[in-house]
Design a protein around this motif. Structure first.
Motif, PDB file in Angstrom:
ATOM      1  N   UNK A  81       0.811  -1.220   0.000  1.00 45.84           N
ATOM      2  CA  UNK A  81       0.000   0.000   0.000  1.00 45.84           C
ATOM      3  C   UNK A  81       0.846   1.272   0.000  1.00 45.84           C
ATOM      4  N   UNK A  82       1.989   1.245   0.713  1.00 53.95           N
ATOM      5  CA  UNK A  82       2.829   2.441   0.788  1.00 53.95           C
ATOM      6  C   UNK A  82       3.439   2.762  -0.575  1.00 53.95           C
ATOM      7  N   UNK A  83       3.912   1.728  -1.256  1.00 56.62           N
ATOM      8  CA  UNK A  83       4.492   1.927  -2.589  1.00 56.62           C
ATOM      9  C   UNK A  83       3.432   2.403  -3.576  1.00 56.62           C
ATOM     10  N   UNK A  84       2.244   1.823  -3.506  1.00 60.07           N
ATOM     11  CA  UNK A  84       1.153   2.255  -4.384  1.00 60.07           C
ATOM     12  C   UNK A  84       0.821   3.726  -4.155  1.00 60.07           C
ATOM     13  N   UNK A  85       0.870   4.167  -2.913  1.00 67.22           N
ATOM     14  CA  UNK A  85       0.586   5.567  -2.599  1.00 67.22           C
ATOM     15  C   UNK A  85       1.661   6.487  -3.186  1.00 67.22           C
ATOM     16  N   UNK A  86       2.915   6.057  -3.161  1.00 64.80           N
ATOM     17  CA  UNK A  86       4.004   6.842  -3.760  1.00 64.80           C
ATOM     18  C   UNK A  86       3.723   7.077  -5.233  1.00 64.80           C
ATOM     19  N   UNK A  87       3.301   6.041  -5.946  1.00 64.83           N
ATOM     20  CA  UNK A  87       3.051   6.179  -7.382  1.00 64.83           C
ATOM     21  C   UNK A  87       1.747   6.925  -7.660  1.00 64.83           C
ATOM     22  N   UNK A  88       0.790   6.831  -6.751  1.00 63.91           N
ATOM     23  CA  UNK A  88      -0.426   7.650  -6.904  1.00 63.91           C
ATOM     24  C   UNK A  88      -0.089   9.134  -6.801  1.00 63.91           C
ATOM     25  N   UNK A  89       0.793   9.456  -5.869  1.00 64.36           N
ATOM     26  CA  UNK A  89       1.217  10.853  -5.716  1.00 64.36           C
ATOM     27  C   UNK A  89       1.981  11.323  -6.953  1.00 64.36           C
ATOM     28  N   UNK A  90       2.758  10.395  -7.533  1.00 60.20           N
ATOM     29  CA  UNK A  90       3.479  10.739  -8.769  1.00 60.20           C
ATOM     30  C   UNK A  90       2.496  11.057  -9.897  1.00 60.20           C
TER      31      UNK A  90
END
Length: 204
Positions: A188-197
């Protein structure tokens, strides 16, 4: 269904109070905890990127430390097995070569994952702001999610079978559990990083 009696007999060979076994458990649990804490701290503060002068240098340093810790973990795992009895009915060619085959498959998943992701992709580069252009879908990611973790678990499983070691099997279960917990936090944390990107790209 699981044969509880058989499992009880199997793990009756394991002395969980043995110092070597405890050290192996601690090393297994420590590794994913360490890299997740350090990587999240970096993502929040960028402290390591500032110290090392660049995000890439900091990521390469973390990757080197993770590799060193993994070597220590493997050493502790092997030493713990050596200190505990073998299961005599498994100490045969069939079990050895079955373990060797599982180890080979695990190694294939680990190496192919590394080649697909690259060094920074493997060692949490996205936490350092080193983001990939697109999600990797080639082999082995086309076969299963998190092939690096499951490949590593398979290596330990194969190694345990090759040594006919009940202690090794129990430690492999600890590896699987520690990786499963790590995946629950990392995914989930990695997915959030790419969502922010993606959000940043859209806002430009």
């Amino acid at each position: 269904q699981v044969d509880v009696a058989a499992m009880a007999r199997l793990f009756g060979y394991v002395d969980v109070t043995d110092t070597g076994f405890i050290v192996a458990v601690l090393s297994i649990a420590f590794n994913p905890l360490f890299w997740n804490v350090v990587a999240r701290w970096e993502h929040k503060t960028r402290v390591f990127s500032r110290v090392f002068g660049s995000a890439h240098a900091a990521c390469y340093c973390l990757g080197a430390v993770i590799l060193l810790l993994n070597c220590v973990r493997s050493h502790c795992f092997t030493e713990a097995m050596k200190r505990q009895p073998k299961l005599e009915c498994w100490d045969c060619h069939w079990t050895y070569y079955s373990g060797l085959a599982i180890l080979a498959v695990g190694t294939l998943f680990v190496i192919s994952s590394f080649l697909a992701l690259g060094f920074t992709g493997t060692f949490l580069g996205d936490y350092f702001g080193i983001l990939m252009e697109a999600k990797v879908t080639s082999f082995p990611f086309s076969v299963l999610d998190n092939p690096m973790y499951w490949g590593s678990t398979a290596i330990y499983l194969g190694w345990s079978l090759m040594h006919a070691s009940p202690a090794g099997l129990l430690l492999t279960a600890v590896v699987a559990i520690s990786y499963t917990i790590a995946m629950l936090y990392e995914g989930p944390f990695t997915e959030e990083i790419y969502r922010q990107k993606q959000k940043g790209v859209k806002n430009k």
